[in-house]
Motif scaffolding. Structure first.
Motif, PDB file in Angstrom:
ATOM      1  N   LYS A 121      27.152  34.070  35.539  1.00 35.94           N
ATOM      2  CA  LYS A 121      25.740  34.053  35.138  1.00 35.94           C
ATOM      3  C   LYS A 121      25.327  32.639  34.785  1.00 35.94           C
ATOM      4  O   LYS A 121      25.335  31.763  35.628  1.00 35.94           O
ATOM      5  CB  LYS A 121      25.480  35.031  33.994  1.00 35.94           C
ATOM      6  N   LYS A 122      24.999  32.415  33.523  1.00 35.18           N
ATOM      7  CA  LYS A 122      24.459  31.106  33.145  1.00 35.18           C
ATOM      8  C   LYS A 122      25.516  30.195  32.524  1.00 35.18           C
ATOM      9  O   LYS A 122      25.200  29.116  32.033  1.00 35.18           O
ATOM     10  CB  LYS A 122      23.293  31.290  32.142  1.00 35.18           C
ATOM     11  N   THR A 123      26.763  30.637  32.509  1.00 34.54           N
ATOM     12  CA  THR A 123      27.794  29.780  31.901  1.00 34.54           C
ATOM     13  C   THR A 123      28.814  29.325  32.943  1.00 34.54           C
ATOM     14  O   THR A 123      29.061  30.008  33.934  1.00 34.54           O
ATOM     15  CB  THR A 123      28.536  30.494  30.757  1.00 34.54           C
ATOM     16  N   LEU A 124      29.352  28.164  32.641  1.00 37.93           N
ATOM     17  CA  LEU A 124      30.303  27.540  33.564  1.00 37.93           C
ATOM     18  C   LEU A 124      31.582  27.168  32.842  1.00 37.93           C
ATOM     19  O   LEU A 124      31.557  26.766  31.681  1.00 37.93           O
ATOM     20  CB  LEU A 124      29.733  26.226  34.109  1.00 37.93           C
ATOM     21  N   ASP A 125      32.692  27.276  33.556  1.00 33.33           N
ATOM     22  CA  ASP A 125      33.947  26.659  33.136  1.00 33.33           C
ATOM     23  C   ASP A 125      34.287  25.623  34.195  1.00 33.33           C
ATOM     24  O   ASP A 125      34.162  25.901  35.386  1.00 33.33           O
ATOM     25  CB  ASP A 125      35.078  27.684  33.077  1.00 33.33           C
ATOM     26  N   VAL A 126      34.683  24.431  33.733  1.00 34.62           N
ATOM     27  CA  VAL A 126      35.041  23.369  34.686  1.00 34.62           C
ATOM     28  C   VAL A 126      36.388  22.783  34.290  1.00 34.62           C
ATOM     29  O   VAL A 126      36.626  22.464  33.126  1.00 34.62           O
ATOM     30  CB  VAL A 126      33.972  22.241  34.697  1.00 34.62           C
ATOM     31  N   TRP A 127      37.262  22.669  35.288  1.00 35.25           N
ATOM     32  CA  TRP A 127      38.577  22.078  35.059  1.00 35.25           C
ATOM     33  C   TRP A 127      38.822  20.925  36.031  1.00 35.25           C
ATOM     34  O   TRP A 127      38.353  20.971  37.168  1.00 35.25           O
ATOM     35  CB  TRP A 127      39.695  23.110  35.284  1.00 35.25           C
ATOM     36  N   ASN A 128      39.586  19.952  35.571  1.00 31.16           N
ATOM     37  CA  ASN A 128      40.103  18.911  36.454  1.00 31.16           C
ATOM     38  C   ASN A 128      41.525  19.352  36.803  1.00 31.16           C
ATOM     39  O   ASN A 128      42.356  19.549  35.911  1.00 31.16           O
ATOM     40  CB  ASN A 128      40.116  17.559  35.716  1.00 31.16           C
ATOM     41  N   ILE A 129      41.798  19.524  38.075  1.00 30.07           N
ATOM     42  CA  ILE A 129      43.097  20.079  38.483  1.00 30.07           C
ATOM     43  C   ILE A 129      44.119  18.966  38.686  1.00 30.07           C
ATOM     44  O   ILE A 129      43.901  18.052  39.480  1.00 30.07           O
ATOM     45  CB  ILE A 129      42.960  20.916  39.766  1.00 30.07           C
ATOM     46  N   TYR A 130      45.209  19.085  37.950  1.00 31.65           N
ATOM     47  CA  TYR A 130      46.317  18.129  38.064  1.00 31.65           C
ATOM     48  C   TYR A 130      47.441  18.772  38.853  1.00 31.65           C
ATOM     49  O   TYR A 130      47.605  19.986  38.851  1.00 31.65           O
ATOM     50  CB  TYR A 130      46.826  17.745  36.668  1.00 31.65           C
ATOM     51  N   LYS A 131      48.239  17.901  39.479  1.00 37.63           N
ATOM     52  CA  LYS A 131      49.350  18.387  40.293  1.00 37.63           C
ATOM     53  C   LYS A 131      50.624  17.663  39.895  1.00 37.63           C
ATOM     54  O   LYS A 131      50.601  16.456  39.630  1.00 37.63           O
ATOM     55  CB  LYS A 131      49.037  18.075  41.755  1.00 37.63           C
ATOM     56  N   CYS A 132      51.731  18.374  39.883  1.00 39.58           N
ATOM     57  CA  CYS A 132      53.037  17.755  39.673  1.00 39.58           C
ATOM     58  C   CYS A 132      53.276  16.724  40.770  1.00 39.58           C
ATOM     59  O   CYS A 132      52.947  16.955  41.937  1.00 39.58           O
ATOM     60  CB  CYS A 132      54.114  18.843  39.716  1.00 39.58           C
ATOM     61  N   GLU A 133      53.851  15.590  40.373  1.00 37.70           N
ATOM     62  CA  GLU A 133      54.064  14.510  41.363  1.00 37.70           C
ATOM     63  C   GLU A 133      55.079  14.902  42.432  1.00 37.70           C
ATOM     64  O   GLU A 133      55.126  14.301  43.506  1.00 37.70           O
ATOM     65  CB  GLU A 133      54.534  13.225  40.662  1.00 37.70           C
ATOM     66  N   LYS A 134      55.920  15.904  42.125  1.00 36.85           N
ATOM     67  CA  LYS A 134      56.990  16.254  43.066  1.00 36.85           C
ATOM     68  C   LYS A 134      56.718  17.537  43.853  1.00 36.85           C
ATOM     69  O   LYS A 134      57.214  17.705  44.948  1.00 36.85           O
ATOM     70  CB  LYS A 134      58.311  16.422  42.300  1.00 36.85           C
ATOM     71  N   CYS A 135      55.975  18.452  43.265  1.00 36.72           N
ATOM     72  CA  CYS A 135      55.748  19.716  43.960  1.00 36.72           C
ATOM     73  C   CYS A 135      54.268  20.057  43.857  1.00 36.72           C
ATOM     74  O   CYS A 135      53.473  19.233  43.429  1.00 36.72           O
ATOM     75  CB  CYS A 135      56.622  20.820  43.381  1.00 36.72           C
ATOM     76  N   ASP A 136      53.911  21.254  44.250  1.00 36.47           N
ATOM     77  CA  ASP A 136      52.489  21.590  44.262  1.00 36.47           C
ATOM     78  C   ASP A 136      52.041  22.347  43.021  1.00 36.47           C
ATOM     79  O   ASP A 136      50.936  22.882  42.986  1.00 36.47           O
ATOM     80  CB  ASP A 136      52.167  22.427  45.515  1.00 36.47           C
ATOM     81  N   TYR A 137      52.890  22.377  42.013  1.00 35.51           N
ATOM     82  CA  TYR A 137      52.505  23.098  40.804  1.00 35.51           C
ATOM     83  C   TYR A 137      51.277  22.432  40.172  1.00 35.51           C
ATOM     84  O   TYR A 137      51.220  21.213  40.042  1.00 35.51           O
ATOM     85  CB  TYR A 137      53.670  23.116  39.812  1.00 35.51           C
TER      86      TYR A 137
END
Ligand SMILES: [Zn+2]
Length: 209
Positions: A43-59
């Motif tokens: 609706k009128k609310t948002l959640d925003v994340w900056n996605i980080y990744k492990c340097e060695k795998c895709d976690y």
């Protein structure tokens, strides 16, 4: 007495890494921004994340930027930048140390950085030089590390510049303080040349952070 002024710009390279135990690698790894945001709209609310990744795998690991923010409270341009994974916006958040702290992120090593701007030695005929140090992104660097690199002097030689009145208006404690905002220094170049210091090259990788 000839006065001169130069600007130095601290330009960090890459992103500020975070260190965290990676459940997939089963050990502590550096995590870096993947270059994408995740935006959830309800609706009128948002959640925003900056996605980080492990340097060695895709976690991946999400850093909260906004939690249940009303869309009216978010700058529409910023909203668009989140939706289009704008890399300048990713970079800005990667260096938002208060945001990282709010997320209980443990910081990895301070990234390497360039110091853009002329060397004082490239200026001819300047006796009194003021130097303004600015940041492209504010990273925790000690003044002494900037000065040893840019003046090609050792740490003890830079400390001596204080005693000799070459660097004016600073204390030894100021040299070791991490700078958090732009500042202007005053360097008596005429006096510096009288000291006849043997210049050394101080590679960036020997810095003490
Ligand atoms: Zn991993």
């Amino acid at each position: 007495m000839t006065n001169g002024h130069v600007n130095w710009l601290i330009m960090p390279l890459g992103y500020q890494p975070i260190t965290k135990r990676c459940p997939s690698c089963e050990t502590k790894k550096l995590f870096l921004p993947s270059g994408t945001f995740r935006v959830n709209a309800q609706k009128k609310t948002l959640d925003v994340w900056n996605i980080y990744k492990c340097e060695k795998c895709d976690y991946t690991w999400n850093i909260d930027i906004h939690e249940r923010i009303n869309t009216n409270k978010l700058d529409p341009d910023v909203h668009q930048r989140y939706l289009h994974n704008d890399l300048d916006e990713v970079r800005r958040h990667a260096y938002d140390y208060s945001l990282l702290k709010r997320n209980n992120a443990e910081l990895g090593p301070t990234p390497p950085y360039d110091i853009l701007g002329p060397s004082p030695y490239a200026l001819s005929g300047v006796e009194q030089l003021s130097i303004t140090i600015d940041f492209e992104q504010v990273i925790p660097v000690r003044l002494i590390n900037i000065l040893t690199r840019k003046l090609c002097l050792s740490r003890s030689q830079v400390a001596r510049l204080l005693d000799e009145g070459v660097l004016v208006g600073l204390t030894p404690a100021d040299l070791n303080r991490k700078i958090k905002h732009s500042l202007t220094l005053h360097l008596n170049l005429a006096r510096l040349y009288q000291l006849d210091l043997p210049f050394v090259n101080t590679p960036a990788d020997v810095e003490v952070s």
